[in-house]
Enzyme design. Structure first.
Site, short mmCIF file in Angstrom:
data_model
loop_
_atom_site.label_atom_id
_atom_site.label_comp_id
_atom_site.label_asym_id
_atom_site.label_seq_id
_atom_site.Cartn_x
_atom_site.Cartn_y
_atom_site.Cartn_z
N GLY A 54 0.77 -1.24 0.00
CA GLY A 54 0.00 0.00 0.00
C GLY A 54 0.80 1.29 0.00
N MET A 113 -4.19 -6.61 -7.15
CA MET A 113 -3.63 -7.67 -7.98
C MET A 113 -4.66 -8.62 -8.60
SD MET A 113 -0.56 -6.87 -8.25
CE MET A 113 0.73 -5.89 -7.45
N LEU A 117 -10.36 -7.04 -12.88
CA LEU A 117 -11.81 -6.86 -12.75
C LEU A 117 -12.48 -7.17 -14.09
CD1 LEU A 117 -11.62 -3.53 -10.73
CD2 LEU A 117 -12.44 -5.73 -9.84
N HIS A 172 0.41 1.48 -13.08
CA HIS A 172 1.17 0.33 -13.58
C HIS A 172 2.65 0.71 -13.67
CE1 HIS A 172 1.85 -3.46 -15.59
NE2 HIS A 172 2.66 -2.80 -16.40
C1 GAR Z 1 3.20 -0.95 -7.52
O1 GAR Z 1 4.46 -0.89 -8.12
C2 GAR Z 1 2.11 -0.95 -8.59
O2 GAR Z 1 2.43 -0.13 -9.69
C3 GAR Z 1 2.10 -2.40 -8.99
O3 GAR Z 1 2.26 -3.11 -7.78
C4 GAR Z 1 2.97 -2.30 -6.83
C5 GAR Z 1 2.13 -2.17 -5.58
O4 GAR Z 1 2.81 -1.53 -4.53
N1 GAR Z 1 0.90 -2.72 -9.68
C6 GAR Z 1 0.82 -3.58 -10.69
O5 GAR Z 1 1.77 -4.22 -11.10
C7 GAR Z 1 -0.56 -3.75 -11.30
N2 GAR Z 1 -0.47 -4.31 -12.62
P1 GAR Z 1 2.06 -0.86 -3.30
O6 GAR Z 1 1.11 -1.90 -2.71
O7 GAR Z 1 3.18 -0.54 -2.36
O8 GAR Z 1 1.34 0.37 -3.80
#
Ligand code: GAR
Length: 205
Positions: free
Chosen positions: A14, A93, A96, A112
């Site tokens: 998060g 993750m 939808l 992303h």
């Molecule tokens: C982030 O780097 C986000 O961009 C990626 O997961 C991480 C979550 O970190 N999202 C994806 O890859 C979605 N396709 P966080 O929980 O610390 O925000």
């Protein structure tokens, strides 16, 4: 003026949620207010961050739902209870379904960790993206915030920012730089921009 209520969907640490909450605390969100955080995992640290900021925190566990519909209905209940009009996918993750995304055109924002159309779509998430960038020998990468439609990572791009790949980077060091230099800056700005647009559309009616 009432602020536009925002729901943030999470699955893990998060840090992107934190970036939005910090921007709100600094007064940078004049049109938006985070009202609920919904996690697909009950043990996500993001839920702690929400509680610490005094924001309602709800877990809707994919694993405990019999179907994708049941999972999405649970998420939608939390969104509706909070009166949220903007949905932010911040390290969420699960993909939808079109049944869900078509109800919120240009209201769902995803972050992303690559320069879409590179390294995106099914199978590219989290560290896997940065592993692929390093394996391909890229000299630059970055992050993208975009609206969500029925195509994974395929909706209209709101902002992108480039980030350098450095000699000796590991997936972890690269992930950290992309977050710090791009994701945490772009995502709160996209939330504010979207809320401002919705507020303007409302006052024009
Ligand atoms: C982030 O780097 C986000 O961009 C990626 O997961 C991480 C979550 O970190 N999202 C994806 O890859 C979605 N396709 P966080 O929980 O610390 O925000």
């Amino acid at each position: 003026m009432d602020k536009i209520a925002v729901a943030v969907l999470v699955s893990g640490g998060g840090t992107n949620l934190q970036a939005i909450l910090d921007a709100e605390r600094r007064g940078e969100l004049s049109h938006a207010e985070v009202k609920v955080v919904v996690s697909s995992r009950a043990d996500a640290y993001a839920l702690e961050r929400a509680r610490a900021a005094g924001v309602e925190a709800v877990a809707v566990e994919r694993g405990k739902c019999a179907s994708q519909e049941e999972f999405e209905d649970g998420i939608e209940r939390a969104i509706k209870n909070a009166g949220a009009e903007i949905i932010v996918l911040a390290g969420f993750m699960s993909i939808l379904s079109e049944r869900f995304t078509s109800r919120y055109p240009e209201r769902i924002i995803n972050v992303h960790p690559s320069l879409i159309p590179k390294f995106c779509g099914k199978g590219f998430y989290g560290l896997k993206v940065h592993e692929a960038v390093l394996a391909a020998g890229e000299k630059t990468t970055g992050a993208t915030v975009h609206y969500v439609n029925e195509i994974p990572d395929g909706g209209e791009i709101i902002f992108q920012k480039e980030v350098a790949v450095k000699e000796g980077d590991t997936p972890e060091t690269l992930q950290k730089r992309v977050m710090q230099e791009a994701e945490w800056q772009l995502l709160p700005r996209a939330v504010e921009l979207t809320a401002e647009r919705i507020a303007a559309e409302r006052s024009a009616k």
